[in-house]
Motif scaffolding. Structure first.
Motif, short mmCIF file in Angstrom:
data_model
loop_
_atom_site.label_atom_id
_atom_site.label_comp_id
_atom_site.label_asym_id
_atom_site.label_seq_id
_atom_site.Cartn_x
_atom_site.Cartn_y
_atom_site.Cartn_z
N HIS A 45 0.83 -1.21 0.00
CA HIS A 45 0.00 0.00 0.00
C HIS A 45 0.86 1.26 0.00
O HIS A 45 0.61 2.19 -0.78
N SER A 46 1.87 1.29 0.85
CA SER A 46 2.67 2.51 0.95
C SER A 46 3.53 2.73 -0.29
O SER A 46 3.76 3.87 -0.71
N GLU A 47 4.00 1.64 -0.92
CA GLU A 47 4.80 1.77 -2.14
C GLU A 47 3.94 2.32 -3.28
O GLU A 47 4.41 3.10 -4.12
N ARG A 48 2.69 1.91 -3.32
CA ARG A 48 1.78 2.42 -4.36
C ARG A 48 1.44 3.89 -4.10
O ARG A 48 1.37 4.70 -5.03
N ALA A 185 9.85 5.00 7.04
CA ALA A 185 9.13 4.22 8.04
C ALA A 185 8.65 5.08 9.20
O ALA A 185 7.85 4.63 10.02
N GLN A 186 9.12 6.32 9.25
CA GLN A 186 8.69 7.22 10.32
C GLN A 186 8.92 8.67 9.88
O GLN A 186 9.75 8.93 9.02
N GLU A 206 2.96 13.05 4.16
CA GLU A 206 1.69 12.34 4.16
C GLU A 206 1.85 11.04 4.93
O GLU A 206 2.76 10.25 4.66
N GLU A 207 0.95 10.80 5.88
CA GLU A 207 1.00 9.57 6.67
C GLU A 207 0.29 8.43 5.96
O GLU A 207 -0.70 8.64 5.26
N VAL A 214 3.88 3.06 14.47
CA VAL A 214 3.89 4.40 13.89
C VAL A 214 3.59 4.31 12.40
O VAL A 214 4.10 3.43 11.71
N PRO A 215 2.77 5.19 11.84
CA PRO A 215 2.47 5.15 10.41
C PRO A 215 3.72 5.35 9.55
O PRO A 215 4.64 6.06 9.93
N ASP A 216 3.74 4.69 8.40
CA ASP A 216 4.74 5.02 7.39
C ASP A 216 4.41 6.42 6.86
O ASP A 216 3.28 6.90 7.05
N VAL A 217 5.37 7.04 6.19
CA VAL A 217 5.10 8.36 5.62
C VAL A 217 5.74 8.49 4.25
O VAL A 217 6.65 7.74 3.89
#
Length: 225
Positions: A45-48, A185-186, A206-207, A214-217
């Motif tokens: 998800h975060s890579e996209r 990662a933070q 953007e989180e 902790v959310p990725d950003v």
């Protein structure tokens, strides 16, 4: 421990920056570098979002923008970019020959086969820091995901990418109004300030919610122009 929970090593190689391992853990494929877990095929998800956020931040109406993706990894960013017809040229810089091989004719090929066959896609085997300093190509967006963040690099040599000289190189590669997007990662307030000091505009973070912790950003900014 049940047998099915023991990771199976599919390939182990000595690369230019140490040992890299591809292993299967249940249904997941995992990449390990020098004993440190880097990534797996569990989500993406975060890579996209890294790719989508960069495209959304570009000025409206820019035709066929060119994107540089720093790090091939398990291929989520490349596959997502190639699935979007709005992107023009898609260049991926990956320094580990083993990772490239795993995508071309190995276990990771199922994730990126269509993307690698896309005529817009180019894979460059090179260290990203070196590439940024030496290439004469220019891009509309840089999507960097080679570390766990500006404050947590995989190798010491990557640290320079997030400092004044590395960011000057990134700015040189970007066309006016181009976007720099950096996965982390933070959050890193220090990196945000470094981006501003380097002359980037519209600096923001953007989180990306994660299941635990902790959310990725994604750190985002725009080259003036």
């Amino acid at each position: 421990m049940p047998v099915h929970e023991i990771p199976e090593v599919l390939d182990r190689r000595e690369g230019p920056y140490g040992e890299v391992v591809l292993r299967r853990h249940g249904e997941l494929l995992q990449i390990i570098a020098n004993g440190c877990f880097l990534m797996d095929t569990s989500d993406g998800h975060s890579e996209r979002l890294l790719v989508d956020a960069a495209l959304a931040a570009l000025p409206a109406g820019r035709p066929a923008p060119r994107v540089l993706i720093g790090g091939l990894g398990v291929g989520f960013s490349l596959a997502h970019a190639a699935a979007d017809p709005r992107w023009g040229r898609i260049t991926v810089v990956e320094r580990e020959p083993a990772v490239i091989d795993w995508h071309r004719d190995g276990p990771l090929a199922e994730l990126t086969r269509e993307a690698l066959a896309d005529p817009r896609t180019e894979i460059v085997e090179a260290d990203l820091v070196t590439y940024v300093n030496e290439t004469s190509d220019t891009y509309d967006a840089l999507c960097l995901d080679i570390d766990n963040g500006p404050d947590w690099t995989v190798t010491e040599g990557n640290e320079g990418l997030y400092g004044p000289s590395g960011l000057a190189g990134c700015a040189r590669l970007l066309r006016p109004g181009g976007v720099l997007a950096v996965w982390s990662a933070q959050p890193s307030p220090v990196f945000e300030e470094t981006l501003r000091n380097a002359g980037f505009q519209q600096v923001r973070t953007e989180e990306i919610p994660v299941a635990r912790g902790v959310p990725d950003v994604v750190h985002l900014c725009v080259r003036a122009g």
